[in-house]
Design a protein around this motif. Sequence first.
Motif, PDB file in Angstrom:
ATOM      1  N   PRO A   1       0.820  -1.233   0.000  1.00 56.75           N
ATOM      2  CA  PRO A   1       0.000   0.000   0.000  1.00 56.75           C
ATOM      3  C   PRO A   1       0.848   1.274   0.000  1.00 56.75           C
ATOM      4  O   PRO A   1       0.474   2.270  -0.630  1.00 56.75           O
ATOM      5  CB  PRO A   1      -0.827  -0.123   1.289  1.00 56.75           C
ATOM      6  CG  PRO A   1      -0.913  -1.601   1.537  1.00 56.75           C
ATOM      7  CD  PRO A   1       0.420  -2.144   1.084  1.00 56.75           C
ATOM      8  N   VAL A   2       1.978   1.244   0.677  1.00 55.84           N
ATOM      9  CA  VAL A   2       2.865   2.414   0.684  1.00 55.84           C
ATOM     10  C   VAL A   2       3.373   2.689  -0.739  1.00 55.84           C
ATOM     11  O   VAL A   2       3.317   3.827  -1.226  1.00 55.84           O
ATOM     12  CB  VAL A   2       4.056   2.196   1.655  1.00 55.84           C
ATOM     13  CG1 VAL A   2       5.066   3.337   1.531  1.00 55.84           C
ATOM     14  CG2 VAL A   2       3.558   2.054   3.091  1.00 55.84           C
TER      15      VAL A   2
ATOM     16  N   ARG B   1      -5.972   4.791  -4.722  1.00 54.24           N
ATOM     17  CA  ARG B   1      -6.282   3.439  -4.259  1.00 54.24           C
ATOM     18  C   ARG B   1      -6.816   2.624  -5.426  1.00 54.24           C
ATOM     19  O   ARG B   1      -7.716   3.091  -6.141  1.00 54.24           O
ATOM     20  CB  ARG B   1      -7.338   3.523  -3.155  1.00 54.24           C
ATOM     21  CG  ARG B   1      -7.501   2.281  -2.335  1.00 54.24           C
ATOM     22  CD  ARG B   1      -8.707   2.417  -1.425  1.00 54.24           C
ATOM     23  NE  ARG B   1      -8.486   3.299  -0.300  1.00 54.24           N
ATOM     24  CZ  ARG B   1      -8.316   2.897   0.965  1.00 54.24           C
ATOM     25  NH1 ARG B   1      -8.348   1.614   1.241  1.00 54.24           N
ATOM     26  NH2 ARG B   1      -8.136   3.775   1.925  1.00 54.24           N
TER      27      ARG B   1
ATOM     28  N   GLN C   1      -1.946  -7.161   2.346  1.00 55.55           N
ATOM     29  CA  GLN C   1      -2.245  -5.742   2.604  1.00 55.55           C
ATOM     30  C   GLN C   1      -2.703  -5.013   1.337  1.00 55.55           C
ATOM     31  O   GLN C   1      -3.549  -4.136   1.404  1.00 55.55           O
ATOM     32  CB  GLN C   1      -1.026  -5.027   3.212  1.00 55.55           C
ATOM     33  CG  GLN C   1      -0.780  -5.368   4.681  1.00 55.55           C
ATOM     34  CD  GLN C   1       0.105  -6.588   4.872  1.00 55.55           C
ATOM     35  OE1 GLN C   1       0.376  -7.330   3.913  1.00 55.55           O
ATOM     36  NE2 GLN C   1       0.567  -6.809   6.088  1.00 55.55           N
TER      37      GLN C   1
ATOM     38  N   ARG D   1      -6.289  -5.942   0.863  1.00 56.89           N
ATOM     39  CA  ARG D   1      -7.142  -5.239   1.819  1.00 56.89           C
ATOM     40  C   ARG D   1      -7.260  -3.752   1.460  1.00 56.89           C
ATOM     41  O   ARG D   1      -8.352  -3.193   1.450  1.00 56.89           O
ATOM     42  CB  ARG D   1      -6.583  -5.382   3.241  1.00 56.89           C
ATOM     43  CG  ARG D   1      -6.958  -6.700   3.884  1.00 56.89           C
ATOM     44  CD  ARG D   1      -6.600  -6.717   5.353  1.00 56.89           C
ATOM     45  NE  ARG D   1      -7.189  -5.598   6.080  1.00 56.89           N
ATOM     46  CZ  ARG D   1      -6.906  -5.291   7.341  1.00 56.89           C
ATOM     47  NH1 ARG D   1      -6.052  -6.039   8.029  1.00 56.89           N
ATOM     48  NH2 ARG D   1      -7.476  -4.261   7.929  1.00 56.89           N
ATOM     49  N   TYR D   2      -6.110  -3.125   1.212  1.00 55.94           N
ATOM     50  CA  TYR D   2      -6.116  -1.695   0.885  1.00 55.94           C
ATOM     51  C   TYR D   2      -7.063  -1.433  -0.295  1.00 55.94           C
ATOM     52  O   TYR D   2      -7.813  -0.456  -0.319  1.00 55.94           O
ATOM     53  CB  TYR D   2      -4.697  -1.247   0.556  1.00 55.94           C
ATOM     54  CG  TYR D   2      -4.535   0.220   0.253  1.00 55.94           C
ATOM     55  CD1 TYR D   2      -4.823   1.182   1.205  1.00 55.94           C
ATOM     56  CD2 TYR D   2      -4.069   0.640  -0.991  1.00 55.94           C
ATOM     57  CE1 TYR D   2      -4.664   2.532   0.935  1.00 55.94           C
ATOM     58  CE2 TYR D   2      -3.887   1.982  -1.270  1.00 55.94           C
ATOM     59  CZ  TYR D   2      -4.195   2.925  -0.313  1.00 55.94           C
ATOM     60  OH  TYR D   2      -4.027   4.259  -0.593  1.00 55.94           O
TER      61      TYR D   2
ATOM     62  N   GLU E   1     -10.897  -2.428   0.750  1.00 59.21           N
ATOM     63  CA  GLU E   1     -11.459  -1.610   1.825  1.00 59.21           C
ATOM     64  C   GLU E   1     -11.888  -0.222   1.347  1.00 59.21           C
ATOM     65  O   GLU E   1     -12.491   0.542   2.106  1.00 59.21           O
ATOM     66  CB  GLU E   1     -10.453  -1.476   2.984  1.00 59.21           C
ATOM     67  CG  GLU E   1     -10.365  -2.742   3.833  1.00 59.21           C
ATOM     68  CD  GLU E   1      -9.213  -2.725   4.845  1.00 59.21           C
ATOM     69  OE1 GLU E   1      -8.998  -3.765   5.483  1.00 59.21           O
ATOM     70  OE2 GLU E   1      -8.538  -1.685   4.968  1.00 59.21           O
TER      71      GLU E   1
ATOM     72  N   ARG F   1     -13.776 -11.488   3.345  1.00 59.48           N
ATOM     73  CA  ARG F   1     -13.423 -10.230   2.679  1.00 59.48           C
ATOM     74  C   ARG F   1     -13.947 -10.161   1.248  1.00 59.48           C
ATOM     75  O   ARG F   1     -13.724  -9.176   0.541  1.00 59.48           O
ATOM     76  CB  ARG F   1     -11.904 -10.035   2.690  1.00 59.48           C
ATOM     77  CG  ARG F   1     -11.337  -9.870   4.105  1.00 59.48           C
ATOM     78  CD  ARG F   1      -9.905  -9.384   4.103  1.00 59.48           C
ATOM     79  NE  ARG F   1      -9.396  -9.217   5.464  1.00 59.48           N
ATOM     80  CZ  ARG F   1      -9.611  -8.154   6.244  1.00 59.48           C
ATOM     81  NH1 ARG F   1     -10.316  -7.137   5.785  1.00 59.48           N
ATOM     82  NH2 ARG F   1      -9.116  -8.110   7.468  1.00 59.48           N
TER      83      ARG F   1
ATOM     84  N   GLU G   1      -4.853  10.215   0.752  1.00 61.24           N
ATOM     85  CA  GLU G   1      -6.165  10.524   0.158  1.00 61.24           C
ATOM     86  C   GLU G   1      -6.778  11.770   0.803  1.00 61.24           C
ATOM     87  O   GLU G   1      -7.310  12.642   0.119  1.00 61.24           O
ATOM     88  CB  GLU G   1      -7.112   9.327   0.312  1.00 61.24           C
ATOM     89  CG  GLU G   1      -6.794   8.177  -0.648  1.00 61.24           C
ATOM     90  CD  GLU G   1      -7.525   6.879  -0.305  1.00 61.24           C
ATOM     91  OE1 GLU G   1      -7.673   6.562   0.894  1.00 61.24           O
ATOM     92  OE2 GLU G   1      -7.940   6.179  -1.247  1.00 61.24           O
TER      93      GLU G   1
ATOM     94  N   LEU H   1       5.610   7.628   4.581  1.00 68.14           N
ATOM     95  CA  LEU H   1       4.265   7.085   4.789  1.00 68.14           C
ATOM     96  C   LEU H   1       4.367   5.903   5.733  1.00 68.14           C
ATOM     97  O   LEU H   1       5.156   4.980   5.499  1.00 68.14           O
ATOM     98  CB  LEU H   1       3.670   6.600   3.471  1.00 68.14           C
ATOM     99  CG  LEU H   1       3.058   7.624   2.537  1.00 68.14           C
ATOM    100  CD1 LEU H   1       2.447   6.909   1.329  1.00 68.14           C
ATOM    101  CD2 LEU H   1       1.995   8.452   3.249  1.00 68.14           C
TER     102      LEU H   1
ATOM    103  N   PRO I   1       2.558   2.678   7.312  1.00 68.59           N
ATOM    104  CA  PRO I   1       1.397   1.803   7.222  1.00 68.59           C
ATOM    105  C   PRO I   1       0.948   1.372   8.613  1.00 68.59           C
ATOM    106  O   PRO I   1       1.769   1.221   9.517  1.00 68.59           O
ATOM    107  CB  PRO I   1       1.935   0.606   6.434  1.00 68.59           C
ATOM    108  CG  PRO I   1       3.398   0.570   6.695  1.00 68.59           C
ATOM    109  CD  PRO I   1       3.832   1.974   7.031  1.00 68.59           C
TER     110      PRO I   1
ATOM    111  N   ARG J   1      -9.216  -1.396   9.483  1.00 69.00           N
ATOM    112  CA  ARG J   1      -8.857  -1.015   8.115  1.00 69.00           C
ATOM    113  C   ARG J   1      -7.374  -0.641   8.038  1.00 69.00           C
ATOM    114  O   ARG J   1      -6.805  -0.097   8.978  1.00 69.00           O
ATOM    115  CB  ARG J   1      -9.692   0.188   7.660  1.00 69.00           C
ATOM    116  CG  ARG J   1     -11.174  -0.143   7.455  1.00 69.00           C
ATOM    117  CD  ARG J   1     -12.016   1.124   7.456  1.00 69.00           C
ATOM    118  NE  ARG J   1     -11.549   2.077   6.447  1.00 69.00           N
ATOM    119  CZ  ARG J   1     -12.022   2.138   5.213  1.00 69.00           C
ATOM    120  NH1 ARG J   1     -12.959   1.296   4.816  1.00 69.00           N
ATOM    121  NH2 ARG J   1     -11.570   3.032   4.371  1.00 69.00           N
ATOM    122  N   ILE J   2      -6.790  -0.930   6.879  1.00 70.53           N
ATOM    123  CA  ILE J   2      -5.405  -0.526   6.614  1.00 70.53           C
ATOM    124  C   ILE J   2      -5.346   1.002   6.595  1.00 70.53           C
ATOM    125  O   ILE J   2      -6.203   1.653   5.989  1.00 70.53           O
ATOM    126  CB  ILE J   2      -4.954  -1.031   5.222  1.00 70.53           C
ATOM    127  CG1 ILE J   2      -4.983  -2.561   5.165  1.00 70.53           C
ATOM    128  CG2 ILE J   2      -3.605  -0.444   4.823  1.00 70.53           C
ATOM    129  CD1 ILE J   2      -3.690  -3.241   5.378  1.00 70.53           C
TER     130      ILE J   2
ATOM    131  N   LEU K   1      -2.700   4.522   6.055  1.00 71.33           N
ATOM    132  CA  LEU K   1      -1.408   5.083   5.655  1.00 71.33           C
ATOM    133  C   LEU K   1      -1.372   6.486   6.243  1.00 71.33           C
ATOM    134  O   LEU K   1      -2.310   7.262   6.032  1.00 71.33           O
ATOM    135  CB  LEU K   1      -1.294   5.164   4.135  1.00 71.33           C
ATOM    136  CG  LEU K   1      -1.246   3.833   3.389  1.00 71.33           C
ATOM    137  CD1 LEU K   1      -1.268   4.084   1.886  1.00 71.33           C
ATOM    138  CD2 LEU K   1       0.009   3.052   3.771  1.00 71.33           C
TER     139      LEU K   1
END
Lengths: 334, 334
Positions: A248-249, A258, A271, A274-275, A278, A318, B144, B221, B223, B229-230, B232
């Motif tokens: 995600p980073v 996203r 991750q 999920r990122y 979500e 999920r 975001e 960033l 994480p 929830r994930i 950042l």
Amino acid sequence: MKTTFDGLRRRQALMAAAAALMSPRLALAQTDNPLPSWRDGPRRQALLDFVAAVTTEGGPDFVPPIERVATFDNDGTLWVEQPAYTQLFFILDRIRSMAPQHPEWTADAIFRAAIEGDMAALAAGGTAGLVKLAAAAQAGGSPEDFVKLAADWLETARDGRWHKPFTELVYQPMIEVLSFLRAKGFSTFIVTGGGVDFVRSFSERVYGVPRSQVVGSTFALKPGEADGRITLTREPTIDFVDDGPGKPVGIARHIGRRPIAAFGNSDGDYQMLRYTTEGTGRRLGMIVHHDDAGREYAYDRQSSIGHLEKALDEAPQRGWQVISMKDDWARIFP
Amino acid sequence: MKTTFDGLRRRQALMAAAAALMSPRLALAQTDNPLPSWRDGPRRQALLDFVAAVTTEGGPDFVPPIERVATFDNDGTLWVEQPAYTQLFFILDRIRSMAPQHPEWTADAIFRAAIEGDMAALAAGGTAGLVKLAAAAQAGGSPEDFVKLAADWLETARDGRWHKPFTELVYQPMIEVLSFLRAKGFSTFIVTGGGVDFVRSFSERVYGVPRSQVVGSTFALKPGEADGRITLTREPTIDFVDDGPGKPVGIARHIGRRPIAAFGNSDGDYQMLRYTTEGTGRRLGMIVHHDDAGREYAYDRQSSIGHLEKALDEAPQRGWQVISMKDDWARIFP
């Protein structure tokens, strides 16, 4: 070719056509069946339904093209990662070819293991050993030199089971997903735990993914000057690991948005999945499950490479689609 | 619309059309004159000649579309950077709006300067002071959230001279260059010393440049996870400065390919210009010279913002084109 000239529709059609034309395997995405190597079933249907939902103008799940970002893991998701990551074979070959210039390496157990191809000793060296080899094999030159080195190696290297170039051991059904999504106005990004420049050395030719759409792990780059020219040198320090929580980073830094769809095959993608899922609005998370020992490999919870456990356990709750290579894919390789 | 269906030409035409359609100011690039806000002269001609050379199939300077990468600095190259960087105005406004929740700030000289808009005291605080303000104003949330904050601010903020939104203080001739290059199969990237997410908040709408094609300075960033929830989180640490020697590093990491054209306006772009034009094959380096105090600003060697000295001195020997805003641009703003 008849085109309508009303604003957005024309623009989208052109963008989709242009995106699709980037891919060498275009033809498949242009027929009535965009996923010919997929067997009918819930996974193929989930993919088609998702794409229909987010591309239907006026529909409740419509997503504008600029926001249609899809991310793909590479090792085990787009190409074979067993019995070891392709980049590890590259590193070992580099170490062997550099060894004559480095007599001091013979005094070091991990280098000896690499030179002798002693996989047990390599495994015993753990991550620290691999990082040491990776740095020795891959640092020192410029990114441009490295991309060329990797591309040259991929030309001649062959895997041990099929005796084919590694770039032919890509999953045809996933190539079709890449093409299909691009044809539907998506931007497709590779988000890999592997080295970014290693994957860039073949991403355009093999996946139709521009180098700038590859996010990966990186060595520190040192700017300098030599012979009156700017230089960039790959330092022997890994300064970003694009795996697990790093994905995600890497996505946020590089893509800045996203994803609405993500594809992975291991807990290293947990991750990222999920990122992606979500986020608000319709999302798609898919896991390539290696359950086909006959045509490829079968592994998940017990494997250190491509270890898949947490993501598999949580997939039902999920809403992630678990792709069975055995059942869902009519064909594995191009 | 008549199209030829022979491979590459069809593909290129579609790609160029699609790329051009990304831009809101498309029409200008589609007429016979792709650069209507440029006056005839050596700079306009150099641009046209370069593009003709690298896009002429079979010609000695032909470059395939995938390698047609052009990079643009933002502040002072695409939009106004005087009397201070737009992002600084954003930071100061943020500090003022956050101040009631931070009574401790009144004990700190640099925060007091920010709250009172005391530019002399801000200048006295130097880079360290600005970094402190930047972190306080811009860290803590997600990328975001930050993009939304910046976009919202840009909606309402006005500059002090023209009393217009900052996003209208972009240089129309450069917008035309972006559109023209995309129409010719180029990928256009912004490579900015500014914060990457700040520029991403308007790059698509204003420049037609997708967020993923913005390279900039970054906060670390972190994480994490909250409420299942994930997350950042932008940490109050600048972990990459995409300026000066950092620009080639940012380009190599993000784009993965040496540009064939680069546009800048200050010594902060010196290394990017060199990195670009030191590549083999035909290259283009252009410097926007602010010499029009009447219509915009006039500054170079004496200015701390947009300081231009070394790049200006070396432009002739390096073959860089120095654009005179006064002479070369018929029009400054859209």
